[in-house]
Motif scaffolding. Sequence first.
Motif, short mmCIF file in Angstrom:
data_model
loop_
_atom_site.label_atom_id
_atom_site.label_comp_id
_atom_site.label_asym_id
_atom_site.label_seq_id
_atom_site.Cartn_x
_atom_site.Cartn_y
_atom_site.Cartn_z
N LEU A 137 -7.33 12.29 16.69
CA LEU A 137 -6.39 13.35 17.06
C LEU A 137 -5.15 12.76 17.75
O LEU A 137 -4.02 13.17 17.47
N ILE A 138 -5.37 11.79 18.63
CA ILE A 138 -4.22 11.12 19.26
C ILE A 138 -3.40 10.39 18.20
O ILE A 138 -2.17 10.47 18.17
N GLY A 139 -4.10 9.69 17.30
CA GLY A 139 -3.40 8.96 16.25
C GLY A 139 -2.60 9.87 15.34
O GLY A 139 -1.45 9.56 14.97
N GLY A 140 -3.17 11.01 14.98
CA GLY A 140 -2.47 11.96 14.13
C GLY A 140 -1.22 12.51 14.81
O GLY A 140 -0.15 12.63 14.20
N ALA A 141 -1.36 12.85 16.11
CA ALA A 141 -0.21 13.38 16.86
C ALA A 141 0.88 12.32 17.00
O ALA A 141 2.08 12.61 16.84
N LEU A 142 0.48 11.08 17.29
CA LEU A 142 1.47 10.00 17.41
C LEU A 142 2.20 9.77 16.10
O LEU A 142 3.42 9.57 16.07
N ALA A 143 1.45 9.81 15.00
CA ALA A 143 2.08 9.63 13.69
C ALA A 143 3.11 10.72 13.42
O ALA A 143 4.21 10.45 12.91
N GLY A 144 2.78 11.97 13.76
CA GLY A 144 3.72 13.07 13.59
C GLY A 144 4.97 12.89 14.43
O GLY A 144 6.09 13.14 13.98
N LEU A 145 4.80 12.41 15.68
CA LEU A 145 5.95 12.19 16.55
C LEU A 145 6.84 11.06 16.03
O LEU A 145 8.07 11.18 16.02
N VAL A 146 6.20 9.95 15.62
CA VAL A 146 6.97 8.82 15.09
C VAL A 146 7.72 9.22 13.83
O VAL A 146 8.91 8.90 13.68
N TYR A 147 7.05 9.93 12.95
CA TYR A 147 7.70 10.33 11.71
C TYR A 147 8.88 11.25 11.98
O TYR A 147 9.96 11.11 11.39
N ASN A 148 8.67 12.20 12.89
CA ASN A 148 9.74 13.15 13.22
C ASN A 148 10.95 12.45 13.83
O ASN A 148 12.09 12.82 13.57
N ALA A 149 10.70 11.41 14.61
CA ALA A 149 11.79 10.71 15.30
C ALA A 149 12.49 9.72 14.39
O ALA A 149 13.70 9.48 14.53
N ALA A 150 11.76 9.13 13.45
CA ALA A 150 12.31 8.00 12.71
C ALA A 150 12.82 8.34 11.32
O ALA A 150 13.65 7.60 10.77
N PHE A 151 12.36 9.45 10.74
CA PHE A 151 12.69 9.71 9.33
C PHE A 151 13.55 10.99 9.19
O PHE A 151 13.45 11.89 9.98
N ALA A 176 1.63 19.33 11.67
CA ALA A 176 2.07 20.38 12.60
C ALA A 176 3.01 19.82 13.66
O ALA A 176 4.01 20.47 14.01
N VAL A 177 2.73 18.63 14.17
CA VAL A 177 3.60 18.01 15.17
C VAL A 177 4.97 17.74 14.56
O VAL A 177 6.01 17.94 15.21
N ASP A 178 4.99 17.30 13.31
CA ASP A 178 6.26 17.00 12.65
C ASP A 178 7.06 18.27 12.35
O ASP A 178 8.26 18.34 12.61
N THR A 179 6.39 19.27 11.80
CA THR A 179 7.10 20.46 11.32
C THR A 179 7.26 21.55 12.38
O THR A 179 8.11 22.43 12.26
N GLY A 180 6.38 21.54 13.38
CA GLY A 180 6.38 22.60 14.38
C GLY A 180 5.69 23.87 13.92
O GLY A 180 5.74 24.89 14.61
N GLU A 181 5.03 23.82 12.78
CA GLU A 181 4.33 25.00 12.25
C GLU A 181 2.85 24.92 12.62
O GLU A 181 2.09 24.13 12.08
N TRP A 182 2.44 25.79 13.56
CA TRP A 182 1.09 25.74 14.12
C TRP A 182 0.23 26.94 13.73
O TRP A 182 -0.96 26.97 14.02
N GLY A 183 0.80 27.92 13.07
CA GLY A 183 0.11 29.19 12.86
C GLY A 183 -1.18 29.09 12.06
O GLY A 183 -2.12 29.85 12.29
N LYS A 184 -1.25 28.15 11.11
CA LYS A 184 -2.44 28.05 10.26
C LYS A 184 -3.32 26.85 10.58
O LYS A 184 -4.29 26.59 9.87
N VAL A 185 -3.00 26.14 11.66
CA VAL A 185 -3.76 24.94 12.00
C VAL A 185 -5.24 25.27 12.21
O VAL A 185 -6.13 24.55 11.76
#
Length: 249
Positions: free
Chosen positions: A235-249, A75-84
């Motif tokens: 939860l922190i780790g998952g959010a950080l992973a989403g942020l790193v992936y979104n920024a780096a890939f 969700a952090v990577d894609t910005g899609e939160w509706g079904k979380v």
Amino acid sequence: MSNGDIFVGEVIGTAILILFGAGVCAAVTLRYSKARAAGWVVIAFGWGFGVLAGAYTAAPLSGGHLNPAVTLGIAVDTGEWGKVWVYLLGQMVGAMIGAVLCYLTYFAQFQANVSKTGTTEGTADEPVPTLGIFSTIPEIRHPVANLVTEIVATVGLVLPILAFGLTEGLGESGTLVLIVSLLVVGIGLSLGGPTGYAINPARDLGPRIVHTFLPIPNKGTSDWSYAWIPVVGPLIGGALAGLVYNAAF
């Protein structure tokens, strides 16, 4: 995917994950189990096979997240939160069902978790604490260090999962879930020593709730003072992973 499909898929898949994962912990821990004292490597592979079975089963319905940290990272990577919320609800319900199924599978062994007449402290006949079958317990209780361990280990799970999606044909070949399962085994072997590698809030919280209410003889504490770490850390780790992936890939 409809909300109903997502919920059913995550309930079934997460229940299978916890049945296998808690099941291998019960097999290694409880008296009168043929696998007693089989060791950490067996536990790591048991959890990996739980991911394999649960995610393959859930994939056609929900994509097989089975883990709020994975759902959050996506969700952090894609910005899609509706079904979380649907994913998280299914994962929590499934985790509790899986814990109950593990208890029923090892019912006789749980009921035999009593002192024998004349038992001496420290012997094989002494009752064993059972929380570690259902949830994680740190080897050294150090909240900051334990939290960091869970954050790092969860980044080590979620970031590769997101990156695996870049490998052309991996999903279509049907091997993506197998690779993720082996990743979980590797995390258990390499990073699981300090805290038992929750890396999944539902995997820890759901079974801990069930442990609190199960009528297990000599079950010991459910250790609610520690329970926030295997929830917040992943939860922190998952959010950080989403942020790193979104920024780096």
